[in-house]
Design a protein around this motif. Sequence first.
Motif, short mmCIF file in Angstrom:
data_model
loop_
_atom_site.label_atom_id
_atom_site.label_comp_id
_atom_site.label_asym_id
_atom_site.label_seq_id
_atom_site.Cartn_x
_atom_site.Cartn_y
_atom_site.Cartn_z
N LEU A 206 69.00 72.18 37.79
CA LEU A 206 67.61 72.72 37.67
C LEU A 206 67.54 74.12 37.20
N TYR A 207 68.36 75.17 37.62
CA TYR A 207 68.45 76.22 37.06
C TYR A 207 68.81 76.30 35.61
N VAL A 208 70.00 75.61 35.41
CA VAL A 208 70.27 75.64 34.15
C VAL A 208 69.16 75.05 32.92
N SER A 209 68.34 74.34 33.09
CA SER A 209 67.20 73.81 32.49
C SER A 209 66.34 75.05 32.37
N LEU A 210 65.82 75.47 33.43
CA LEU A 210 64.91 76.49 33.48
C LEU A 210 65.32 77.65 32.56
N SER A 211 66.52 78.21 32.82
CA SER A 211 67.28 79.20 32.14
C SER A 211 67.28 78.99 30.61
N ASN A 212 67.54 77.72 30.19
CA ASN A 212 67.49 77.54 28.78
C ASN A 212 66.06 77.98 28.13
N ASP B 200 62.97 88.22 37.47
CA ASP B 200 62.91 86.94 38.04
C ASP B 200 61.92 87.15 39.43
N LEU B 201 60.65 86.55 39.33
CA LEU B 201 59.62 86.84 40.16
C LEU B 201 59.56 86.16 41.37
N GLU C 194 71.97 82.07 36.72
CA GLU C 194 72.05 81.45 35.50
C GLU C 194 71.46 81.97 34.25
N ILE C 195 70.50 82.80 34.31
CA ILE C 195 70.05 83.62 33.23
C ILE C 195 71.07 84.46 32.68
N LEU C 196 71.81 85.32 33.53
CA LEU C 196 72.95 86.07 33.08
C LEU C 196 73.97 85.35 32.58
N ARG C 197 74.34 84.14 33.01
CA ARG C 197 75.26 83.55 32.43
C ARG C 197 74.90 83.20 31.00
N GLN C 198 73.61 82.62 30.70
CA GLN C 198 73.08 82.21 29.19
C GLN C 198 72.79 83.43 28.32
N ILE C 199 72.24 84.62 28.90
CA ILE C 199 72.06 85.77 28.18
C ILE C 199 72.72 86.92 28.70
N SER C 200 74.00 86.84 28.17
CA SER C 200 74.80 88.05 28.68
C SER C 200 74.61 89.49 28.55
N ASP C 201 73.45 89.91 27.65
CA ASP C 201 73.26 91.17 27.52
C ASP C 201 71.85 91.52 28.13
N ALA C 202 71.26 90.64 28.66
CA ALA C 202 70.21 90.81 29.83
C ALA C 202 70.40 91.71 30.72
N THR C 203 69.40 92.31 31.18
CA THR C 203 69.01 92.94 32.59
C THR C 203 68.09 92.11 33.29
N VAL C 204 68.30 91.43 34.41
CA VAL C 204 67.60 90.76 35.36
C VAL C 204 67.43 91.42 36.37
N PHE C 205 66.10 91.81 36.65
CA PHE C 205 65.61 92.42 37.94
C PHE C 205 65.09 91.22 38.93
N GLY C 206 65.69 91.02 39.79
CA GLY C 206 65.13 90.02 41.16
C GLY C 206 64.22 90.67 41.91
N VAL C 207 63.08 90.33 42.03
CA VAL C 207 62.07 90.92 42.83
C VAL C 207 61.59 89.90 43.72
N ASP C 208 61.79 90.26 45.10
CA ASP C 208 61.21 89.33 46.25
C ASP C 208 60.72 90.32 47.17
N PHE D 40 72.43 93.14 36.87
CA PHE D 40 71.41 92.59 37.96
C PHE D 40 70.84 93.59 38.93
N GLU D 41 69.67 93.63 39.04
CA GLU D 41 69.09 94.63 40.15
C GLU D 41 68.21 94.14 40.91
N SER D 42 68.09 94.19 42.25
CA SER D 42 67.06 93.47 43.11
C SER D 42 66.30 94.62 43.50
#
Length: 218
Positions: free
Chosen positions: A25-31, A46-47, A57-71, A92-94
Motif C-alpha cells: 500500500l505504501y509502495v503504490s502511494l509512493s509511486n 507527509d501530513l 517508502e518515499i525516501l526509498r523511491q526519491i533518494s534526493d528528497a527531504t521528507v518532513f513527517g508532520v503529526d 527525514f525530519e519529524s
Amino acid sequence: MVVIFLVDDKTAEEFSAYMKKFSELYVSLSNIVKNHTTTPRPLIVDLGCGPGLLSLEILRQISDATVFGVDPLKNMLSLAKKNVNKEGHEGFESLRGVSERIPFKDESIDTIVSRFSLAYWKHPDMSFFEMHRVLKPGGKIVVEALNRDFPKWKLFCIKIGMFLKHAGRDVIRYHVDAYELAYSMENVELLCKNAGFAILEKQGRKREWKFIIVAEKQ
C-alpha cells in the motif's frame, strides 16, 4: 479549537507493527507521489505521518528528497524516526503539528501527501487552504482517504479480518472508528476546488474502501 485523537504508546506500537504487513500500500502511494514530484531535491510533507512508513517508502523511491513527517502525536513521531533511521535514510525530519496549522512558510513545499489522516482533521476546509498556502506555485497534493460510501457490511468483514490477523483491539477500533468520520470523493473534490486546487487525477470507485485524489495548486 483543534481536537487531537490521542493514541497511547502501546497502541502506537501495535499500529506500526500491523501496518508493516501491508507494505504494498505504501509502495503504490509512493509511486503516485514520485510521478507527480518532478523537481530535483524536492521538499515533501507527509501530513499525519503516523509511524513514518509512507515517509520511509518515499525516501526509498526519491533518494534526493527531504521528507518532513508532520503529526500531532509525539509517540507517532518517535516511531517515525525509529522506522526511518533503522534503514539509515537521510533526509527525514519529524515535526509536531496539525493540518490546520502546518509549520512551514508560504510557498516553501513541493508536494504534500496525506494517507488516511483526513478523517481526523477537525476543520478540513482550513486544512486545504493551509496546504495551498505552504505549497510552491504548481505544487501538488496527494490525498488518500477512507471512503464514507464504503458499505457497512464490508467494513464489518474488515473488522473480522483484522481480528483474525491479531491487529489488537485498540488498533481495530482506531481503524473502524475512522470510517465514522470519513468523506466521500465528491466532498474532497469540493474541498480541493474551494481552496484553489485543480484536480489532476482520481483513483477509486464510489463504494471502494478508499480513494486517491491528486491536485495542483493554481
